[in-house]
Design a protein around this motif. Structure first.
Motif, PDB file in Angstrom:
ATOM      1  N   PHE A 142       0.844  -1.196   0.000  1.00 30.73           N
ATOM      2  CA  PHE A 142       0.000   0.000   0.000  1.00 30.73           C
ATOM      3  C   PHE A 142       0.878   1.245   0.000  1.00 30.73           C
ATOM      4  CE2 PHE A 142      -2.444   3.346   2.085  1.00 30.73           C
ATOM      5  CZ  PHE A 142      -3.572   3.354   1.279  1.00 30.73           C
ATOM      6  N   LEU A 143       1.910   1.222   0.830  1.00 31.03           N
ATOM      7  CA  LEU A 143       2.799   2.378   0.954  1.00 31.03           C
ATOM      8  C   LEU A 143       3.566   2.634  -0.353  1.00 31.03           C
ATOM      9  CD1 LEU A 143       3.748   4.498   2.880  1.00 31.03           C
ATOM     10  CD2 LEU A 143       5.398   2.903   3.804  1.00 31.03           C
ATOM     11  N   ARG A 144       4.021   1.567  -0.959  1.00 34.41           N
ATOM     12  CA  ARG A 144       4.748   1.706  -2.227  1.00 34.41           C
ATOM     13  C   ARG A 144       3.851   2.370  -3.283  1.00 34.41           C
ATOM     14  NH1 ARG A 144       8.560  -0.515  -5.627  1.00 34.41           N
ATOM     15  NH2 ARG A 144       7.729  -0.816  -7.705  1.00 34.41           N
ATOM     16  N   ASN A 145       2.606   1.875  -3.373  1.00 32.20           N
ATOM     17  CA  ASN A 145       1.665   2.459  -4.343  1.00 32.20           C
ATOM     18  C   ASN A 145       1.356   3.904  -4.013  1.00 32.20           C
ATOM     19  OD1 ASN A 145       1.319   0.383  -6.078  1.00 32.20           O
ATOM     20  ND2 ASN A 145      -0.232  -0.603  -4.825  1.00 32.20           N
ATOM     21  N   ARG A 146       1.237   4.177  -2.720  1.00 28.38           N
ATOM     22  CA  ARG A 146       0.927   5.533  -2.282  1.00 28.38           C
ATOM     23  C   ARG A 146       2.047   6.494  -2.704  1.00 28.38           C
ATOM     24  NH1 ARG A 146      -2.852   7.523   1.387  1.00 28.38           N
ATOM     25  NH2 ARG A 146      -2.069   9.329   2.444  1.00 28.38           N
ATOM     26  N   ILE A 147       3.308   6.062  -2.487  1.00 30.85           N
ATOM     27  CA  ILE A 147       4.455   6.909  -2.845  1.00 30.85           C
ATOM     28  C   ILE A 147       4.426   7.217  -4.347  1.00 30.85           C
ATOM     29  CG2 ILE A 147       6.982   6.873  -3.109  1.00 30.85           C
ATOM     30  CD1 ILE A 147       7.061   5.311  -0.432  1.00 30.85           C
ATOM     31  N   LEU A 148       4.176   6.179  -5.149  1.00 30.68           N
ATOM     32  CA  LEU A 148       4.173   6.391  -6.602  1.00 30.68           C
ATOM     33  C   LEU A 148       2.994   7.270  -7.026  1.00 30.68           C
ATOM     34  CD1 LEU A 148       5.323   2.825  -7.590  1.00 30.68           C
ATOM     35  CD2 LEU A 148       6.590   4.942  -7.967  1.00 30.68           C
ATOM     36  N   HIS A 149       1.848   7.084  -6.358  1.00 33.05           N
ATOM     37  CA  HIS A 149       0.678   7.915  -6.662  1.00 33.05           C
ATOM     38  C   HIS A 149       0.986   9.388  -6.355  1.00 33.05           C
ATOM     39  CE1 HIS A 149      -3.884   8.696  -5.916  1.00 33.05           C
ATOM     40  NE2 HIS A 149      -3.445   9.275  -7.017  1.00 33.05           N
ATOM     41  N   LEU A 150       1.666   9.625  -5.225  1.00 34.38           N
ATOM     42  CA  LEU A 150       2.005  11.001  -4.837  1.00 34.38           C
ATOM     43  C   LEU A 150       2.980  11.622  -5.842  1.00 34.38           C
ATOM     44  CD1 LEU A 150       2.322  10.372  -1.034  1.00 34.38           C
ATOM     45  CD2 LEU A 150       0.669  11.878  -2.109  1.00 34.38           C
ATOM     46  N   LEU A 151       3.929  10.823  -6.321  1.00 34.25           N
ATOM     47  CA  LEU A 151       4.867  11.338  -7.317  1.00 34.25           C
ATOM     48  C   LEU A 151       4.129  11.695  -8.610  1.00 34.25           C
ATOM     49  CD1 LEU A 151       7.925   8.936  -6.826  1.00 34.25           C
ATOM     50  CD2 LEU A 151       7.842  11.366  -6.310  1.00 34.25           C
ATOM     51  N   GLU A 152       3.171  10.830  -8.995  1.00 32.81           N
ATOM     52  CA  GLU A 152       2.377  11.117 -10.204  1.00 32.81           C
ATOM     53  C   GLU A 152       1.623  12.427 -10.029  1.00 32.81           C
ATOM     54  OE1 GLU A 152       2.573   9.413 -12.908  1.00 32.81           O
ATOM     55  OE2 GLU A 152       3.600   7.632 -12.185  1.00 32.81           O
ATOM     56  N   ASP A 159       0.424  24.179  -7.939  1.00 32.47           N
ATOM     57  CA  ASP A 159       0.539  24.962  -6.706  1.00 32.47           C
ATOM     58  C   ASP A 159       1.751  24.487  -5.888  1.00 32.47           C
ATOM     59  OD1 ASP A 159      -1.515  26.520  -4.550  1.00 32.47           O
ATOM     60  OD2 ASP A 159      -0.012  25.168  -3.683  1.00 32.47           O
ATOM     61  N   LEU A 160       2.644  25.414  -5.544  1.00 34.64           N
ATOM     62  CA  LEU A 160       3.912  25.028  -4.913  1.00 34.64           C
ATOM     63  C   LEU A 160       3.727  24.415  -3.527  1.00 34.64           C
ATOM     64  CD1 LEU A 160       6.481  27.790  -5.921  1.00 34.64           C
ATOM     65  CD2 LEU A 160       6.250  25.439  -6.759  1.00 34.64           C
ATOM     66  N   ASP A 161       2.786  24.996  -2.726  1.00 31.93           N
ATOM     67  CA  ASP A 161       2.556  24.456  -1.379  1.00 31.93           C
ATOM     68  C   ASP A 161       2.027  23.020  -1.464  1.00 31.93           C
ATOM     69  OD1 ASP A 161       3.434  26.703  -0.175  1.00 31.93           O
ATOM     70  OD2 ASP A 161       1.446  27.602   0.072  1.00 31.93           O
ATOM     71  N   ARG A 162       1.101  22.840  -2.393  1.00 23.60           N
ATOM     72  CA  ARG A 162       0.541  21.490  -2.532  1.00 23.60           C
ATOM     73  C   ARG A 162       1.614  20.501  -3.001  1.00 23.60           C
ATOM     74  NH1 ARG A 162      -5.354  21.893  -5.307  1.00 23.60           N
ATOM     75  NH2 ARG A 162      -6.423  22.945  -3.613  1.00 23.60           N
ATOM     76  N   ARG A 163       2.455  20.945  -3.907  1.00 23.46           N
ATOM     77  CA  ARG A 163       3.549  20.063  -4.374  1.00 23.46           C
ATOM     78  C   ARG A 163       4.416  19.635  -3.192  1.00 23.46           C
ATOM     79  NH1 ARG A 163       5.292  20.088  -9.782  1.00 23.46           N
ATOM     80  NH2 ARG A 163       7.452  19.690  -9.234  1.00 23.46           N
ATOM     81  N   GLN A 164       4.734  20.629  -2.315  1.00 24.83           N
ATOM     82  CA  GLN A 164       5.586  20.328  -1.178  1.00 24.83           C
ATOM     83  C   GLN A 164       4.906  19.322  -0.237  1.00 24.83           C
ATOM     84  OE1 GLN A 164       9.043  21.485  -0.614  1.00 24.83           O
ATOM     85  NE2 GLN A 164       8.551  19.549   0.369  1.00 24.83           N
ATOM     86  N   THR A 165       3.573  19.499  -0.041  1.00 26.27           N
ATOM     87  CA  THR A 165       2.824  18.555   0.812  1.00 26.27           C
ATOM     88  C   THR A 165       2.896  17.147   0.209  1.00 26.27           C
ATOM     89  OG1 THR A 165       1.345  20.331   1.445  1.00 26.27           O
ATOM     90  CG2 THR A 165       0.544  18.098   1.842  1.00 26.27           C
ATOM     91  N   LEU A 166       2.708  17.059  -1.094  1.00 26.07           N
ATOM     92  CA  LEU A 166       2.720  15.742  -1.758  1.00 26.07           C
ATOM     93  C   LEU A 166       4.097  15.076  -1.669  1.00 26.07           C
ATOM     94  CD1 LEU A 166       0.741  16.688  -5.008  1.00 26.07           C
ATOM     95  CD2 LEU A 166      -0.077  15.201  -3.169  1.00 26.07           C
ATOM     96  N   LEU A 167       5.150  15.907  -1.648  1.00 29.29           N
ATOM     97  CA  LEU A 167       6.513  15.351  -1.697  1.00 29.29           C
ATOM     98  C   LEU A 167       7.177  15.275  -0.314  1.00 29.29           C
ATOM     99  CD1 LEU A 167       7.724  17.064  -5.001  1.00 29.29           C
ATOM    100  CD2 LEU A 167       7.151  14.657  -4.642  1.00 29.29           C
ATOM    101  N   ILE A 260       3.564  19.597  10.160  1.00 27.07           N
ATOM    102  CA  ILE A 260       4.379  19.314   8.965  1.00 27.07           C
ATOM    103  C   ILE A 260       3.405  18.907   7.861  1.00 27.07           C
ATOM    104  CG2 ILE A 260       6.216  17.896   7.983  1.00 27.07           C
ATOM    105  CD1 ILE A 260       7.309  17.432  10.739  1.00 27.07           C
ATOM    106  N   PRO A 261       3.244  19.763   6.835  1.00 29.49           N
ATOM    107  CA  PRO A 261       2.297  19.419   5.770  1.00 29.49           C
ATOM    108  C   PRO A 261       2.746  18.155   5.045  1.00 29.49           C
ATOM    109  CG  PRO A 261       2.958  21.730   5.640  1.00 29.49           C
ATOM    110  CD  PRO A 261       3.891  21.068   6.605  1.00 29.49           C
ATOM    111  N   THR A 262       1.884  17.165   4.995  1.00 30.14           N
ATOM    112  CA  THR A 262       2.216  15.891   4.336  1.00 30.14           C
ATOM    113  C   THR A 262       0.957  15.098   4.027  1.00 30.14           C
ATOM    114  OG1 THR A 262       3.503  13.854   4.521  1.00 30.14           O
ATOM    115  CG2 THR A 262       2.500  14.627   6.534  1.00 30.14           C
ATOM    116  N   LYS A 263       1.078  14.241   3.060  1.00 29.29           N
ATOM    117  CA  LYS A 263      -0.005  13.285   2.760  1.00 29.29           C
ATOM    118  C   LYS A 263       0.446  11.876   3.150  1.00 29.29           C
ATOM    119  CE  LYS A 263      -3.241  15.670   0.546  1.00 29.29           C
ATOM    120  NZ  LYS A 263      -4.572  15.757   1.158  1.00 29.29           N
ATOM    121  N   THR A 264       1.638  11.753   3.690  1.00 27.72           N
ATOM    122  CA  THR A 264       2.163  10.416   4.031  1.00 27.72           C
ATOM    123  C   THR A 264       2.785  10.428   5.422  1.00 27.72           C
ATOM    124  OG1 THR A 264       2.812  10.285   1.718  1.00 27.72           O
ATOM    125  CG2 THR A 264       3.551   8.498   3.119  1.00 27.72           C
TER     126      THR A 264
END
Ligand SMILES: Cc1cc2nc3c(=O)[nH]c(=O)nc-3n(C[C@H](O)[C@H](O)[C@H](O)COP(=O)(O)OP(=O)(O)OC[C@H]3O[C@@H](n4cnc5c(N)ncnc54)[C@H](O)[C@@H]3O)c2cc1C
Length: 547
Positions: A142-152, A159-167, A260-264
């Motif tokens: 699940f985590l592996r897929n999540r990481i790849l989904h976030l990169l996609e 939006d720069l803030d959103r990019r930073q949250t995703l990464l 810490i803004p994050t999706k993971t």
């Protein structure tokens, strides 16, 4: 006791503790047909958790860290079921139902408790909903897929803030599993990011939170610090003396209020005791079962406990054993020897174990290790760790596969394909032909049903008189809720009159749904009450038949 009856040894849990107990019992009881060994485990495989962080990066193949229990212990009767209840007074285990809703009871003479621990995020707001555990093979995938989904997504996001949250990737827990997961994720994300045209690998942020003053507390402080320096060299932010306080879908909340803004957010913080074991009437230390020096429960002779779920004092060091695979394996062997000694009437041996090697991975082919008091770090430590795991991996075919993967990954680039796997559905659709039984009176209540198409009849058994038809139901009506709401066996049998399409909801989802919507709960409580009264009325009126 019947003289021909075989002695039943039942092991609950097929992790390192349980499987090594079974393997040792098979060895010690070779040729002895008076004993039956049964192992109950949720899965039909042993999962080699130390390789889990490498599954995230794909450096280990999906099937490489799992080994079929039937191959490891061919003489053992493996039941792939969920343990639902343990009755130490009556020596009975109840397992979940399988395809049909009848649970199974297993009587035992000797019992080994090896159920491990559970991840429990309750108590930290938002963790249950947004924290990602790291314990099972499913978690890693699940985590592996999540990481790849976030990169996609980051590759598309403007939006720069959103990019930073995703990464941004946050890991809570600076023990062996948290540190090696951080290292693997860091190495993998930064390398994978190079394949995305619109992502600069420098945008990636990986943060490790640790409550203590140095990471890898099981190692010496200087090795922990060395590990930290290596992680930092590869741009991981290590935050010591920092406690995670909660999470939302958009950030990790730290004690003190920082976000810490994050999706993971991955949590490897200490696991909780197993809920089935906390309910047992025996001595516990922080929820772990206390054993004597022979790994037996002092209050229940004939019952042993090993692995992460047990609180065992190592007679060599005088200290409680840490929750590691090495300890669980050694405890399994010791418990098996003592169990055989118990029914043969020979002396038991106390558990005394010397830890010769401690090691942790840091990703990017780096690690730290302490072997026979000698300290190693960097590439050599990583190689030693790889060799050590390989030697401990059960079965030659798995050793060969992991070794092949290990060498191929040294020369080939890491894979960045997503594996789209559906998670198990709590709500599903089912179809039945005319005249089929959906469940029987007395069955375990596992689901509630809503009729989409067709007709069913609800019937009850009247002692001495046969069947009473309570009612028929059609589209838009539901049945099966009574057993779930009253937590009792089914009070009636449901049979289809025509071909029927149903929407079925499993117990956990249904209870969460009604418990969090009081008006819905009220409707179901009222319906259940009315149906219960009607059932009693009909069964009390022997000549009445209702349609
Ligand atoms: C990510 C990670 C990395 C790790 N790395 C290392 C390492 O490098 N070195 C090391 O020594 N240790 C490591 N460990 C710790 C090690 O894996 C554990 O200490 C070890 O697995 C404990 O074994 P166990 O048999 O007690 O429990 P487990 O391995 O957890 O096994 C318990 C078994 O019981 C089953 N079970 C639980 N409840 C039920 C139920 N109700 N019904 C049926 N079955 C049930 C589970 O499915 C499981 O198969 C790591 C752990 C993790 C999570």
């Amino acid at each position: 006791m019947n003289a021909n009856r075989r002695t039943n040894i039942v092991i609950l849990g097929g992790g390192f503790g349980g499987v090594y107990t079974a393997m040792e019992l098979e060895k010690l009881l070779k040729g002895d047909n008076t004993v039956e060994i049964t192992l109950v485990n949720r899965e039909n495989y042993l999962f080699f958790q130390p390789l889990l962080p490498e599954m995230i990066s794909g450096r280990t193949g999906i099937l490489d860290p799992i080994i079929a229990i039937r191959r490891l212990c061919p003489r053992t009767n493996l039941l792939t079921r969920e343990v639902e209840a343990i009755d130490l007074d009556n020596k009975v285990i109840t397992t979940s139902p399988g395809f049909w809703p009848q649970p199974r009871r297993i009587e035992y003479d000797y019992l080994v408790l090896a159920l491990g621990t559970v991840m429990n995020f309750a108590g930290m707001p938002g963790l249950q909903e947004h924290g990602l555990p790291l314990k099972t093979m499913g978690d890693a995938l699940f985590l592996r897929n999540r990481i790849l989904h976030l990169l996609e997504e980051a590759n598309i996001e403007e939006d720069l803030d959103r990019r930073q949250t995703l990464l941004t990737f946050v890991v809570a827990g600076g023990g062996f599993s948290g540190v090696s997961a951080t290292g693997e994720i860091n190495g993998y994300v930064r390398q994978a990011a190079k394949s995305y045209r619109r992502i600069n690998p420098n945008e990636v942020r990986v943060v490790l939170l640790h409550t203590g003053s140095h990471i890898l507390p099981a190692l010496s402080e200087d090795l922990g610090n060395l590990g930290q320096q290596i992680l930092e060299r590869y741009k991981v932010e290590v935050r010591l003396n920092t406690r995670l306080a909660g999470a939302t879908g958009d950030y990790a909340l730290l004690d003190g209020g920082e976000r810490i803004p994050t999706k993971t957010l991955i949590s490897t913080a200490p696991a909780d005791p197993h809920p089935l074991l906390t309910a047992l009437p025996c001595l516990k230390e922080k929820g772990r079962i206390v054993t004597n020096e022979f790994l037996e429960l002092p209050e229940f002779p004939g019952v042993w406990s090993v692995g992460d779920c047990a609180c065992i004092i190592n007679q060599k060091s005088g200290q409680p054993c840490p929750p590691t695979a090495l300890h669980a394996m050694a405890q399994g062997r010791c418990a098996a020897a003592n169990l055989v000694a118990a029914f043969r009437g020979t002396p038991k041996r106390p558990f005394a174990f010397t830890v010769r090697a401690k090691m942790g991975g840091l990703g990017r082919r780096k690690g730290v290790a302490e072997i026979l008091g000698i300290k190693f770090s960097g590439y050599l430590a990583w190689l030693l760790q790889g060799f050590f795991y390989l030697m401990r991996l059960p079965t030659l075919d798995r050793q060969l596969r992991v070794m092949a993967e290990f060498f191929l990954n040294m020369i080939l680039p890491l894979d960045i394909v997503q594996l789209k796997i559906a998670r198990s559905a709590s709500i599903s659709q089912e179809h039945f032909g005319p005249g089929e039984v959906i469940f029987k009176q007395g069955d375990h209540g596992d689901r509630v049903y809503i009729i989409m198409k067709g007709e069913v009849e609800i019937v009850g058994e009247q002692p001495g008189k046969g069947e009473v038809i309570f009612r028929t139901q059609g589209p838009g009506e539901c049945f099966g809720e009574l057993a779930l709401i009253s937590n009792a066996p089914r009070t009636a049998t449901v049979r289809t009159l025509t071909s029927v399409n149903l929407l079925s909801m499993e117990r956990g989802a249904f209870m969460a749904f009604v418990d969090h919507l009081p008006p819905v709960r009220k409707i179901f409580d009222q319906m259940a009450q009315e149906r219960l009264e009607r059932t009693k009325e009909l069964l009390g009126a022997p000549d009445q038949e209702v349609r």
